[in-house]
Design an enzyme around this catalytic site. Structure first.
Site, PDB file in Angstrom:
ATOM      1  N   LYS A   1     -26.301  20.007  -4.304  1.00 44.69           N
ATOM      2  CA  LYS A   1     -25.808  18.660  -4.174  1.00 44.69           C
ATOM      3  C   LYS A   1     -26.551  17.757  -4.963  1.00 44.69           C
ATOM      4  CE  LYS A   1     -23.960  14.925  -1.013  1.00 44.69           C
ATOM      5  NZ  LYS A   1     -23.868  14.613   0.466  1.00 44.69           N
TER       6      LYS A   1
ATOM      7  N   SER B   1     -19.369  12.921   2.339  1.00 46.27           N
ATOM      8  CA  SER B   1     -19.858  12.897   0.923  1.00 46.27           C
ATOM      9  C   SER B   1     -20.288  14.010   0.226  1.00 46.27           C
ATOM     10  CB  SER B   1     -21.020  11.894   0.987  1.00 46.27           C
ATOM     11  OG  SER B   1     -22.275  12.589   1.419  1.00 46.27           O
TER      12      SER B   1
ATOM     13  N   SER C   1     -21.509  14.297   6.780  1.00 46.00           N
ATOM     14  CA  SER C   1     -21.288  14.370   5.342  1.00 46.00           C
ATOM     15  C   SER C   1     -21.390  15.847   4.837  1.00 46.00           C
ATOM     16  CB  SER C   1     -22.026  13.583   4.312  1.00 46.00           C
ATOM     17  OG  SER C   1     -21.873  12.553   4.351  1.00 46.00           O
TER      18      SER C   1
END
Lengths: 482, 484
Positions: free
Chosen positions: B76, B151, B175
């Site tokens: 990420k 997210s 998330s």
């Protein structure tokens, strides 16, 4: 109307840890800009603080020296504001749960009295960087070397009633931190900075007046001047029918005045909250006890010991123990020479005058404690007179070496040889027949006074090296033989 | 190769069915051909990946026994990577290249894993749909009209579209778990403090936790083995003994007690989602577990407490982005105030600004007690709910999110509706507990996630509870259309 001044001090002290409070970067003074700022100090994204244990140790030492409560649980909070030299956009500090709680210390006033000043608390925090506004053509430079340097902020109660008391308190704090070795206490380098909260009220009044905070005063002298000039300003203002406005003021040393820095309208809301990156720090009793057991002798204890061990007056002992370096120096001279009173005199008078005149620190002084002790020993064993010793001392300050070699090289050894002195006495008597006659004809009571002339002549002839006692004896004998 | 799980890829590498370079090339090729559709990567690090794969092959040839050696993964874009841009999904950091690696990035490097690239995400991890990214929205491989969740939407889409066998992710309020649910993946958020936060760009420090998105619970265990470490650089990292998280994967569920919180099945839960979760409970009962209805009485306070605490922390955490030292700086600032206002005004998107404003407000003089302090009190109550629950049960089970993936724009004008996406996941972050989402069926051809919450540092048990479910079901084996 009789006015009373009320003063509280906030003192920021840089702790002399090797590395910063939340990063491993060095805290050394004077490095090239930004050469001692790591990713954490620059607040790069994803970096995290780790508290420096040494900073806690130092803060606990300070708390113990101030007879204060130690915060067994202390919490770092974020104080939020934007400024270019504050990389994270918040300062990590302590608010609700500081490392040092209430305490009290005594200060010595010039009239010999002591007064207790209460400590409100002391907390650990990080210093900001520096904004440099010169040399950048209308722009500002930022040096983050100082960012993250550990500080303790020492907050007093408003217990001081004059600028002199404030300075005495400040000096006491300075003395304690340098004794503890937790800071170099160099005000000129910003290692110790002071904010003074000053207000005035009519004598006998219980309520405090509105206070003003004078920020960042960086010398003992300026603290005294700034407070005095601020007190005068406030009294004039009130007596002219005005009102003191609570605000932050700056002391301008050149003009010897304080002036407003920020208006009260823009009071900052710092939005303090506990820093989620740092857990509460819990100190157990053993940890505190271990630090306590290793505390060095503090100024008050040392002063009392100097009085009892060396027979010094309380005043002399106070002067000698105000700074640890001076106290250590004195003690070394006293022990090596075995003459504590002479040692005290030399340190407080001759050495102090020399350092003062040459604007030097004891640490940089060319006269070592060992050499001063040697000098005192030479006075004591009659090798030189006290007067000659001053010459030798001066030579020592010029870096000419140890006292024995200076005495040797300059031929300053006291002449105690009776034959040589007799010869000098004979010559002086022969060359000053008129004075000799006067002496002989003078009244018995006036004679001792008249003797001074002959002694002076002989000492002059011997370049001061003749043993004064021997001169006196021989002179009296010879004059009486005339 | 791309349909294999990590456990299978490890076999393939060991049996020399393919090399790490071949595997890595294959994934890079797929990303090149297919990610135009999903937008799951912000940066693909082709050269570095191939160099790492070559090095891994050498290690494998030399007999390296690290399971992840040679396995390609994606990170990420919230994790700092030396020399490679770390944008955090924001214009603010579009030009930011960190001179250090996040600890977890370093851990995977040491394990020999190969980094394919950095995945898309909601800006500064603030969002539940991946619509707030400066680099554009990510599409859900199961239905490209729908969001992948957020997210960690990029990480989820990349794994679901088989553009990476696994990806790292972060979870502040759901998330990892919510995108796992929306993309039919296994998403693990470990216990707060199990994994280092060093080098993970902070959103809300007391809630942020790194974790993984994989296709199976077994892969999660393999990934966690490399990710978890004690790190002295993170003061909130906990020095708990490390374990082999695959060791308990064979344990029977006989005697296991599963708590079913009544509050997780109330109003707001899509009835079909509820059915899938109920069906999953039956599976567990058939595996020998006992289920027990429990109450987590402060559940309804989790979202409001979270939306005070997280914005409060983020309002301070994001103050460092001021245009002074790195990141976006506005053109020709007139003065200091102008520099701050325009750099931050231009660099941050709306959702980030909204949360900074909310957090600043909540911490303001006069409001602190009513909001921040109150929220912290609620947080303690929520934590206590779980402490009480774990005195009676081994794991807590419920839905991961109230409904399956929604269409783009469906909630972007209604922040509160968006915030309610995390209604079942947020309490876990407030309590600091480990949480996991696994696939448990479909609603309208869209995946549904089952959430399992474990006690502190009980990741091994939690992973086995998930693994046993996956041995008994094949929901997790279903692949998004047009990905095979």
């Amino acid at each position: 109307m009789e006015w009373e001044t009320v003063i509280g001090l906030e003192i920021h002290v840089q702790l002399s840890t090797q590395s910063k409070i939340f990063s491993g970067a060095s805290t050394a003074f004077g490095a090239a800009p930004n050469s001692q700022a790591c990713a954490i100090d620059l607040a790069m994204p994803g970096t995290l603080p780790v508290a420096n244990e040494q900073a806690f140790r130092f803060a606990v030492m300070f708390g113990l020296a101030m007879n204060a409560e130690i915060g067994k649980r202390s919490v770092f909070e974020r104080k939020n504001y934007f400024y270019p030299d504050l990389p994270k956009g918040y300062q990590t500090t302590q608010l609700e749960e500081p490392i040092v709680g209430p305490g009290v210390i005594d200060i010595e006033l010039e009239n010999g009295e002591t007064k207790s000043i209460r400590l409100h608390h002391a907390h650990l925090e990080e210093d900001a960087g520096k904004s440099l506004h010169e040399d950048y053509q209308g722009m500002s430079g930022i040096d983050l070397n100082r960012a993250g340097t550990p500080l303790i902020e020492i907050v007093s109660e408003p217990d001081m009633r004059s600028a002199e008391e404030a300075v005495a308190y400040l000096k006491k704090i300075h003395s304690i931190i340098t004794y503890l070795g937790i800071s170099d206490g160099e005000m000129s380098q910003g290692s110790m900075r002071c904010d003074a909260n000053v207000s005035v009220r009519l004598k006998g009044e219980e309520e405090y007046g509105t206070r003003c905070e004078i920020k960042n005063i960086n010398s003992f002298k300026f603290v005294e001047k700034a407070i005095n000039v601020e007190v005068e300003r406030q009294i004039d203002l009130i007596e002219d029918g005005g009102k003191v406005v609570q605000e932050t003021r700056l002391y301008d040393a050149d003009k010897n005045e304080t002036r407003s820095m920020r208006s009260k309208e823009v009071a900052n809301d710092y939005r303090y909250f506990p820093c989620p990156d740092l857990l509460p720090v819990i100190l157990d009793d053993d940890y505190i006890a271990e630090i306590k057991s290793k505390l060095p002798e503090l100024p008050d204890a040392k002063r009392d010991r100097f009085v009892s061990d060396y027979g010094l007056s309380s005043y002399d002992a106070t002067v000698l123990t105000a700074e640890r370096a001076t106290a250590d120096y004195f003690e070394s001279v006293a022990k090596t020479s075995g003459e504590p009173k002479l040692a005290a005199n030399w340190v407080m008078v001759d050495l102090a005058a020399y350092l003062n005149k040459s604007e030097q620190k004891l640490a940089d002084c060319p006269v070592s404690a060992k050499h001063l002790a040697q000098l005192i020993a030479r006075i004591k064993d009659g090798t030189i007179s006290g007067k000659i010793a001053k010459q030798v001392f001066e030579a020592m300050t010029n870096g000419e070496g140890d006292p024995d070699s200076i005495i040797e090289k300059r031929g300053l050894k006291q002449v105690s040889d009776t034959g040589a002195i007799e010869k000098m006495v004979d010559e002086v008597i022969a060359n000053n027949q008129a004075q000799v006659d006067n002496y002989k004809n003078a009244d018995e009571k006036k004679r001792p006074k008249m003797l001074g002339f002959f002694v002076g002549q002989i000492m002059k002839a011997s370049k001061g090296q003749a043993n004064p006692q021997a001169v006196n004896e021989i002179l009296l004998k010879k004059l009486n033989e005339q | 190769m791309h349909t294999k799980t990590i456990a299978q890829l490890i076999e393939g590498l060991r049996s020399k069915e393919f090399s790490s370079v071949e595997l890595t090339r294959h994934y890079l090729q797929r990303i090149k051909e297919r990610d135009g559709t999903y937008n799951s990567y912000i940066t693909v690090t082709e050269e570095a990946a191939l160099a790492q794969a070559e090095a891994a092959d050498q290690r494998l040839a030399a007999g390296d026994d690290n399971p992840l050696c040679g396995i390609p993964i994606a990170h990420k874009d919230i994790f700092c990577t030396t020399g490679i841009r770390t944008s955090c999904g924001s214009k603010m950091l579009d030009n930011f290249i960190a001179p250090y690696d996040a600890t977890i990035v370093e851990n995977y490097q040491k394990a020999g894993a190969v980094m394919l690239g950095k995945t898309n995400m909601d800006e500064f991890a603030m969002g539940s749909s991946n619509e707030t990214s400066y680099y554009g929205p990510v599409k859900n491989p199961w239905n490209t009209n729908c969001v992948p969740g957020g997210s960690s939407g990029g990480s989820a889409a990349a794994v679901a579209a088989l553009l990476a066998p696994a990806a790292t992710a972060s979870d502040t309020g759901g998330s990892i778990r919510q995108p796992a649910a929306l993309c039919n993946l296994t998403g693990l958020k470990p216990t707060y403090g199990r994994v280092s936060r060093w080098g993970m760009i902070a959103f809300a420090s007391s809630l942020d936790q790194a974790g993984t998105l994989t296709r199976t619970a077994e892969d999660s265990a393999i990934m966690l083995n490399a990710m978890a470490s004690f790190d002295a650089k993170d003061s909130t990292c906990v020095d708990e003994p490390l374990e082999d998280y695959t060791a308990k994967l064979g344990d029977s569920l006989q005697g296991l007690t599963i708590g079913i919180p009544e509050e997780y099945f109330g109003e707001g839960l899509n009835p079909q989602t509820a059915e899938r979760v109920q069906a999953a409970i039956k599976v567990y009962e058939s595996l020998g577990a006992t289920t027990k209805s429990i109450s987590l009485p402060h559940t309804h306070l989790a979202v409001p407490a979270y939306y005070v605490i997280a914005p409060a922390e983020c309002s301070a955490n994001l103050s460092r982005f001021d245009g002074v030292r790195y990141g976006h700086r506005c053109d020709d600032p007139k003065d200091l105030a102008d520099l701050y206002k325009r750099s931050r005004g231009e660099g941050f998107g709306d959702e980030v600004k909204r949360r900074i404003l909310v957090g600043t407000y909540a911490l303001s003089a006069g409001y602190y007690d009513a909001y921040y302090n109150k929220a912290q009190q609620v947080r303690r109550l929520i934590k206590q709910d779980f402490v009480d629950a774990f005195n009676q049960v081994d794991v807590v089970l419920g839905p991961t999110s109230p409904s399956p993936a929604f269409e783009f724009g469906a909630k972007s004008d209604d922040p509160v509706a968006m915030y309610l996406e995390d209604i079942y996941t947020i309490a876990t972050n407030l309590a600091g507990l480990p949480g996991l989402s696994i696939p448990c069926g479909m609603v309208d051809n869209k995946p549904v996630g089952l959430q399992l919450i474990g006690n502190y540092f009980a990741e091994s048990k939690l992973l086995n509870v998930a693994h046993q479910f996956q041995l008994a079901t094949d929901f997790h084996q279903q692949l998004a259309p047009e990905t095979a």
